[in-house]
Design a protein around this motif. Structure first.
Motif, PDB file in Angstrom:
ATOM      1  N   ILE A 117      42.169 -13.762   3.785  1.00  0.00           N
ATOM      2  CA  ILE A 117      42.446 -12.319   3.839  1.00  0.00           C
ATOM      3  C   ILE A 117      43.694 -12.026   3.016  1.00  0.00           C
ATOM      4  N   LYS A 118      43.616 -10.995   2.175  1.00  0.00           N
ATOM      5  CA  LYS A 118      44.797 -10.521   1.439  1.00  0.00           C
ATOM      6  C   LYS A 118      45.358  -9.342   2.238  1.00  0.00           C
ATOM      7  N   TRP A 119      46.593  -9.488   2.658  1.00  0.00           N
ATOM      8  CA  TRP A 119      47.198  -8.475   3.524  1.00  0.00           C
ATOM      9  C   TRP A 119      48.131  -7.580   2.702  1.00  0.00           C
ATOM     10  N   THR A 120      48.086  -6.301   2.944  1.00  0.00           N
ATOM     11  CA  THR A 120      49.052  -5.394   2.327  1.00  0.00           C
ATOM     12  C   THR A 120      49.578  -4.432   3.392  1.00  0.00           C
ATOM     13  N   VAL A 121      50.842  -4.097   3.272  1.00  0.00           N
ATOM     14  CA  VAL A 121      51.465  -3.209   4.276  1.00  0.00           C
ATOM     15  C   VAL A 121      52.169  -2.059   3.577  1.00  0.00           C
ATOM     16  N   ALA A 122      52.063  -0.878   4.159  1.00  0.00           N
ATOM     17  CA  ALA A 122      52.823   0.270   3.647  1.00  0.00           C
ATOM     18  C   ALA A 122      53.186   1.182   4.815  1.00  0.00           C
ATOM     19  N   THR A 123      54.280   1.896   4.672  1.00  0.00           N
ATOM     20  CA  THR A 123      54.666   2.883   5.705  1.00  0.00           C
ATOM     21  C   THR A 123      55.172   4.152   5.021  1.00  0.00           C
ATOM     22  N   ARG A 124      55.056   5.268   5.715  1.00  0.00           N
ATOM     23  CA  ARG A 124      55.632   6.536   5.256  1.00  0.00           C
ATOM     24  C   ARG A 124      56.182   7.272   6.465  1.00  0.00           C
ATOM     25  N   THR A 125      57.319   7.916   6.302  1.00  0.00           N
ATOM     26  CA  THR A 125      57.843   8.779   7.366  1.00  0.00           C
ATOM     27  C   THR A 125      57.524  10.230   7.013  1.00  0.00           C
ATOM     28  N   GLY A 126      57.985  11.158   7.853  1.00  0.00           N
ATOM     29  CA  GLY A 126      57.747  12.581   7.588  1.00  0.00           C
ATOM     30  C   GLY A 126      56.423  13.059   8.144  1.00  0.00           C
ATOM     31  N   LEU A 127      55.964  12.402   9.205  1.00  0.00           N
ATOM     32  CA  LEU A 127      54.678  12.775   9.801  1.00  0.00           C
ATOM     33  C   LEU A 127      54.741  14.177  10.396  1.00  0.00           C
ATOM     34  N   GLY A 128      55.882  14.501  11.017  1.00  0.00           N
ATOM     35  CA  GLY A 128      56.024  15.806  11.660  1.00  0.00           C
ATOM     36  C   GLY A 128      55.979  16.935  10.644  1.00  0.00           C
ATOM     37  N   GLU A 129      56.415  16.636   9.447  1.00  0.00           N
ATOM     38  CA  GLU A 129      56.463  17.666   8.403  1.00  0.00           C
ATOM     39  C   GLU A 129      55.075  17.886   7.792  1.00  0.00           C
ATOM     40  N   ASP A 130      54.417  16.787   7.441  1.00  0.00           N
ATOM     41  CA  ASP A 130      53.081  16.897   6.850  1.00  0.00           C
ATOM     42  C   ASP A 130      52.316  15.594   7.108  1.00  0.00           C
ATOM     43  N   SER A 131      51.569  15.590   8.165  1.00  0.00           N
ATOM     44  CA  SER A 131      50.883  14.368   8.589  1.00  0.00           C
ATOM     45  C   SER A 131      49.867  13.916   7.535  1.00  0.00           C
ATOM     46  N   PHE A 132      49.145  14.885   6.985  1.00  0.00           N
ATOM     47  CA  PHE A 132      48.103  14.561   6.009  1.00  0.00           C
ATOM     48  C   PHE A 132      48.721  13.890   4.779  1.00  0.00           C
ATOM     49  N   GLN A 133      49.792  14.484   4.259  1.00  0.00           N
ATOM     50  CA  GLN A 133      50.396  13.995   3.020  1.00  0.00           C
ATOM     51  C   GLN A 133      51.029  12.609   3.218  1.00  0.00           C
ATOM     52  N   ALA A 134      51.745  12.464   4.340  1.00  0.00           N
ATOM     53  CA  ALA A 134      52.387  11.167   4.608  1.00  0.00           C
ATOM     54  C   ALA A 134      51.339  10.070   4.699  1.00  0.00           C
ATOM     55  N   SER A 135      50.259  10.355   5.403  1.00  0.00           N
ATOM     56  CA  SER A 135      49.213   9.356   5.586  1.00  0.00           C
ATOM     57  C   SER A 135      48.501   9.056   4.267  1.00  0.00           C
ATOM     58  N   ARG A 136      48.268  10.094   3.492  1.00  0.00           N
ATOM     59  CA  ARG A 136      47.570   9.910   2.213  1.00  0.00           C
ATOM     60  C   ARG A 136      48.421   9.044   1.273  1.00  0.00           C
ATOM     61  N   GLU A 137      49.707   9.328   1.213  1.00  0.00           N
ATOM     62  CA  GLU A 137      50.596   8.548   0.341  1.00  0.00           C
ATOM     63  C   GLU A 137      50.674   7.079   0.795  1.00  0.00           C
ATOM     64  N   CYS A 138      50.702   6.914   2.099  1.00  0.00           N
ATOM     65  CA  CYS A 138      50.758   5.555   2.656  1.00  0.00           C
ATOM     66  C   CYS A 138      49.494   4.781   2.260  1.00  0.00           C
ATOM     67  N   ALA A 139      48.335   5.454   2.411  1.00  0.00           N
ATOM     68  CA  ALA A 139      47.056   4.817   2.069  1.00  0.00           C
ATOM     69  C   ALA A 139      47.005   4.504   0.570  1.00  0.00           C
ATOM     70  N   GLN A 140      47.556   5.417  -0.229  1.00  0.00           N
ATOM     71  CA  GLN A 140      47.545   5.211  -1.684  1.00  0.00           C
ATOM     72  C   GLN A 140      48.365   3.973  -2.051  1.00  0.00           C
ATOM     73  N   GLU A 141      49.496   3.794  -1.372  1.00  0.00           N
ATOM     74  CA  GLU A 141      50.329   2.612  -1.654  1.00  0.00           C
ATOM     75  C   GLU A 141      49.565   1.329  -1.330  1.00  0.00           C
ATOM     76  N   ILE A 142      48.792   1.388  -0.246  1.00  0.00           N
ATOM     77  CA  ILE A 142      47.977   0.210   0.116  1.00  0.00           C
ATOM     78  C   ILE A 142      46.999  -0.102  -1.014  1.00  0.00           C
ATOM     79  N   LEU A 143      46.326   0.930  -1.490  1.00  0.00           N
ATOM     80  CA  LEU A 143      45.347   0.715  -2.572  1.00  0.00           C
ATOM     81  C   LEU A 143      46.042   0.183  -3.824  1.00  0.00           C
ATOM     82  N   ASP A 144      47.219   0.719  -4.109  1.00  0.00           N
ATOM     83  CA  ASP A 144      47.952   0.280  -5.305  1.00  0.00           C
ATOM     84  C   ASP A 144      48.364  -1.190  -5.203  1.00  0.00           C
ATOM     85  N   LYS A 145      48.715  -1.606  -4.000  1.00  0.00           N
ATOM     86  CA  LYS A 145      49.166  -2.990  -3.814  1.00  0.00           C
ATOM     87  C   LYS A 145      48.000  -3.975  -3.756  1.00  0.00           C
TER      88      LYS A 145
END
Lengths: 382, 554
Positions: free
Chosen positions: A91-119
């Protein structure tokens, strides 16, 4: 692949961490899924305890706080549970995190997921997602991640032992608040997951006519409270509303539960633990203790005919289920192993919101949804 | 309880394990003791962990000190001559640190559980916030109120019980800490006495040698007698210290305490001021006790002396006896007390009394509330040592202006006790055998050599156990007897004896020690020594023991 689970109720974070690591060290884990009580915050000593024992400083630790923990041999309200996984490089493991969920949950999560894909160098087939359940919008978190990741998303939101003040995502040797974290899994491995609650819809369906975010104002021309009262004949006490969540239906006829959090007596509005869009058909649900426990079996029944042998299991079960089940909560795990016929390494936590898909009869998966009061089971193997 | 005993010094003290490099995981999970010769290096490397580790770091210092580095971590400085007792001293501190850690974790656990219970309670109380369905609500209210009332009553009971338990626990812990402190001080005092004994031994030996060379009419004889007199006084002080540290043998026999008290009263009436009345309240049919009469006299005299100082204007001095049974309940509340039949000996005065600070320290050696020059600070420490040596227990109640009462609980004798016998004096004879003397004190070796040579013996010397073994391996055929000191640095006398016996199971060894407790002698004899002699030993004693050992084993 090797998996091993362990738990500790030691209140000292360093000692708890080193106890966990002492036990897991024998399988040389690549990843440890960790579910500690919130009282260990800020988790520095817990991490120190783990890494003072582990020989590999690159071991990934990923997890969340909730309301205690589940482990193969124990359900605890105070302590830490862990599932160590060694895939021997499969298994190739990748980890990412983003803060600012209270401000914009959708955007924080999307950026976090994008970092996973990039890695990730290969397609991400499974993503384990944890997010703060007290600052973020669970539905938006799922939508943000689902917008980027094609694979299956399983996880839950973080809580804090019924205090409703803060939830932590554990990643990169930190405990992070107001955050979403994703652990991406690529490569050669197998998994299976399913979600079930045991609650049964009752009465007639009504369409939500007025709602904003997680506040439902009007159903079928009447206030939400009046609609619930009409279905149940008598209105339960507010605190009992956990027993009567609403089933919010999607276009495929499946439903996700929305648990009541509070209501406004003067307006009849009901606040639930997750977004409900206008136009959503809903029904009131009921369940006995036995029904709730049967959610485990229903979830497992959806995982028949697996083409691999599960090496380890992750369980995300709603904290409200734990509160309602009380001392019977340990039966969830007992029933799982009883139906499975044997024990396997298992860890997880009582969450403040669950994330996962339903498994289709043809062994494909639906999209992942944000649930309440639901039991989510993930098997992983070679 | 086992604790990791680590050392960064290659020649680690007995019981300590040498570890070149200490890793955080070695010291962060268990209460530990570390012996090091470089505290600065340790602080530079691990100072950031001080708040997270629990234990004791020991360094070799010129004098004893004790510093708190953090709530659970201490620095103990110890002079080299305590090395042979290091394990015992450190163990006491480790027990203390361990109990503090346990308490800290238990408190944390309770605090987490209390917070959890509070959250659950608030969730439950939400049931009462809805007023819509009155019938259901009333039913719920009735049920929940009854449940909560019962829970509340149970909680109240638990709170009361817990508070009481906590008070008992706090008091017991305080007693335990005090007992541990007294034990530690006893060990230190015993060590000091041992050290002084060696010095006195040397001085005494030289005096005896010089006296042998002087004729009775020689004018130097009177100076030698004066020196000898001072040595005897110093020996008395050392004896008091040994009594406090419970390392002094006592000649116990069956005693009627009432008779001893009456006899002491006669003496006291002649010596204490007339305006102090001595009152006796002695129980009839008082149980006999197994005790050393001389030491009981010592208790009475010491306490009477204190009472006199506390009553300069006169007053009452009461000596009272009664039978008493201490049960399990009493013993649960008092550290180091065993249930059983006791004789309670109370000594009270109507004097000036003591404040709490004085009360907390009265039994410590060299603690005195008297004016400079009036007290040695050893009187009550001696009383403490005697009572403990008799398996007893003592308390002191006092308030400023309201007098003082000491209560001494002595175990009642259950069967006849052997009477101590006087040993007849033997004739002093010399010989021509070869004797290996082993002692870390050069002066003791010198004096021993001089005495033995004077009486015809051939002598070899070694300053530590390792050297003794080397000499013995090379010349075991020529060595007829070894006189071995128990308390030496390095491998120590006990281990050295073991190794000698491995080389030759028939080796003849006399153990010499400043500790005169019977147990020491018994232990070493059981290990295979042919004899035991207390230091300082007289010329007559050592010659007699040497001859006896050589003749018996020949």
């Amino acid at each position: 692949m090797k998996c091993k689970s362990v738990s500790s109720e030691n209140v000292d974070p360093y000692n708890a961490g080193s106890e966990i690591a002492d036990s897991l060290e024998e399988i040389k884990p690549e990843v440890i899924l960790l579910f500690p009580s919130v009282h260990y915050a800020d988790f520095t000593d817990l991490y120190d305890g783990i890494f003072d024992v582990l020989e590999n400083p690159d071991t990934i630790i990923f997890g969340a706080t909730g309301d205690g923990f589940y482990e193969t041999n124990r359900v605890g309200s105070r302590g830490v549970a862990a599932l160590g996984i060694n895939s021997f490089g499969k298994i190739k493991w990748t980890v990412a995190t983003r803060t600012g969920l209270g401000e914009d949950s959708f955007q924080a999560s999307r950026e976090c997921a994008q970092e996973i894909l990039d890695k990730a160098e290969e397609p991400v087939r499974l993503a384990i997602l944890f997010s703060d359940g007290l600052t973020g919008d669970g539905v938006k978190v799922i939508e943000g991640a689902d917008n980027v990741i094609a694979g299956t998303i399983v996880g839950g939101t973080a809580g804090d032992d019924r205090k409703f003040e803060r939830g932590y995502v554990l990643a990169n040797r930190k405990g992070i608040r107001d955050a979403v974290g994703i652990l991406g899994l690529s490569g050669d491995f197998s998994f299976a997951t399913n979600s079930a609650s045991g609650w049964k819809p009752t009465g007639v369906a009504g369409v939500v006519e007025e709602a904003s975010d997680n506040i439902i104002r009007q159903i079928e021309g009447m206030s939400t409270i009046d609609f619930v009262k009409e279905q149940l004949v008598t209105l339960p006490a507010e605190a009992e509303m956990g027993l009567f969540p609403l089933a919010a239906y999607d276009s495929e006829g499946r439903f996700q539960l929305r648990a009541s959090m509070s209501w406004d007596r003067s307006t009849g509005e009901l606040t639930v633990a997750g977004r409900v869009e206008k136009g959503t058909p809903v029904r009131v649900c009921t369940a006995s203790i036995e029904d709730i426990l049967s959610g485990v079996k229903i979830s497992l029944d959806g995982l028949k005919n697996l083409d691999f042998e599960a090496t380890g299991a992750l369980v995300i079960s709603c904290a409200a289920r734990k509160w309602i089940l009380g001392s019977k909560v340990k039966e969830e795990t007992e029933r799982l192993f009883s139906a499975l016929g044997h024990k396997i390494p298992l860890a997880g936590y009582p969450s403040f919101g669950e994330i996962g898909p339903f498994r289709n009869p043809d062994n494909t998966y639906t999209d992942s949804f944000f649930h309440n009061e639901t039991y989510i089971l993930l098997f992983i193997g070679p | 309880m086992e604790y990791p005993l680590l050392s960064t010094v290659k020649n680690a003290p007995p019981g300590f394990k040498f570890q070149g490099e200490i890793k955080p995981k070695d010291i962060r999970r268990r209460v530990f003791a570390l012996f090091t010769d470089n505290i600065t290096d340790f602080e530079r490397q691990y100072g950031h962990l001080f708040e997270k580790i629990a234990g004791v770091i020991i360094t070799l210092e010129r004098e004893i000190f004790f510093r708190n580095k953090s709530p659970g971590f201490f620095h103990l400085g110890i002079p080299e001559y305590f090395m042979s007792d290091l394990h015992e001293i450190v163990y006491l501190y480790l027990c203390l640190v361990d109990s503090l850690q346990f308490e800290k974790n238990e408190n944390k656990k309770h605090s987490i559980e209390l917070e959890r219970a509070r959250a659950d309670y608030y969730a439950l109380s939400d049931y009462f916030s809805v007023l819509d369905n009155k019938i259901r609500l009333e039913q719920l209210v009735a049920e929940r109120t009854a449940e909560l009332r019962a829970a509340n009553e149970k909680l109240q009971r638990e709170i009361v019980e817990r508070k009481k338990a906590e008070e008992d626990k706090a008091r017991l812990e305080s007693e335990l800490r005090h007992a541990q402190k007294m034990q530690a001080i006893g060990t230190l005092a015993g060590g000091i006495a041992h050290h002084f004994n060696n010095l006195l031994h040397a001085i005494s030996g030289y005096i005896q040698l010089l006296s042998l060379k002087k004729k009775p009419e020689d004018p130097d004889r009177k100076y030698l007698d004066q020196i000898d007199h001072s040595v005897q006084r110093a020996a008395q002080l050392v004896k008091q210290l040994l009594t406090f540290s419970r390392k002094m043998e006592s000649a116990k026999r069956l005693i009627d305490l009432n008779k001893e008290i009456k006899r002491s009263r006669d003496l006291l009436e002649r010596t204490i001021p007339k305006m102090i009345n001595i009152d006796l309240e002695l129980a009839e049919d008082l149980r006999p006790i197994s005790a050393d009469a001389t030491q009981l006299d010592q208790i009475i005299l010491n306490l009477a002396s204190n009472a006199c100082d506390a009553m300069p204007e006169g007053g009452h001095f009461l000596l009272k006896t009664e039978n008493i049974d201490l049960d399990e309940e009493y013993c649960r509340h008092h550290v180091e007390v065993k249930p059983g039949s006791y004789v309670l000996f109370s000594i009270s005065d109507t004097g000036s009394g003591m404040d709490q600070y004085t009360l907390d320290h009265i039994f410590e050696p060299y603690f005195t509330a008297k004016e400079i020059g009036k007290g040695t600070g050893l009187g009550l420490a001696t009383v403490f040592g005697i009572v403990k040596n008799h398996g007893g227990h003592l308390t002191c109640d006092s308030k400023v202006g309201q007098g003082t009462t000491f209560r001494i609980y002595l175990p009642a004798a259950t069967n006849a006790t052997k009477m101590s016998k006087e040993i007849p004096k033997a004739e002093v004879r010399g010989g021509n055998e070869t004797i290996l003397l082993v002692d870390d004190e050069a002066s003791i070796l010198e004096i021993g050599q001089a005495i033995l040579k004077q009486f015809g013996y051939r002598t070899l010397t070694a300053q530590h156990g390792e050297e003794a073994l080397e000499i013995y391996r090379d010349a075991k055929e020529d060595i007829d007897l070894i006189i071995l000191d128990l308390g030496m640095p390095g491998m120590g006398g006990r281990r050295c004896l073991g190794e000698l016996l491995k080389i030759d199971p028939n080796v003849k060894v006399i153990i010499a020690s400043g500790y005169s407790a019977e147990a020491h002698a018994r232990d070493t004899l059981e290990m295979g020594a042919v004899g035991f002699i207390n230091k300082p030993y007289s010329l007559r004693d050592i010659l007699k023991k040497v001859r006896k050992a050589l003749d018996e084993s020949a």
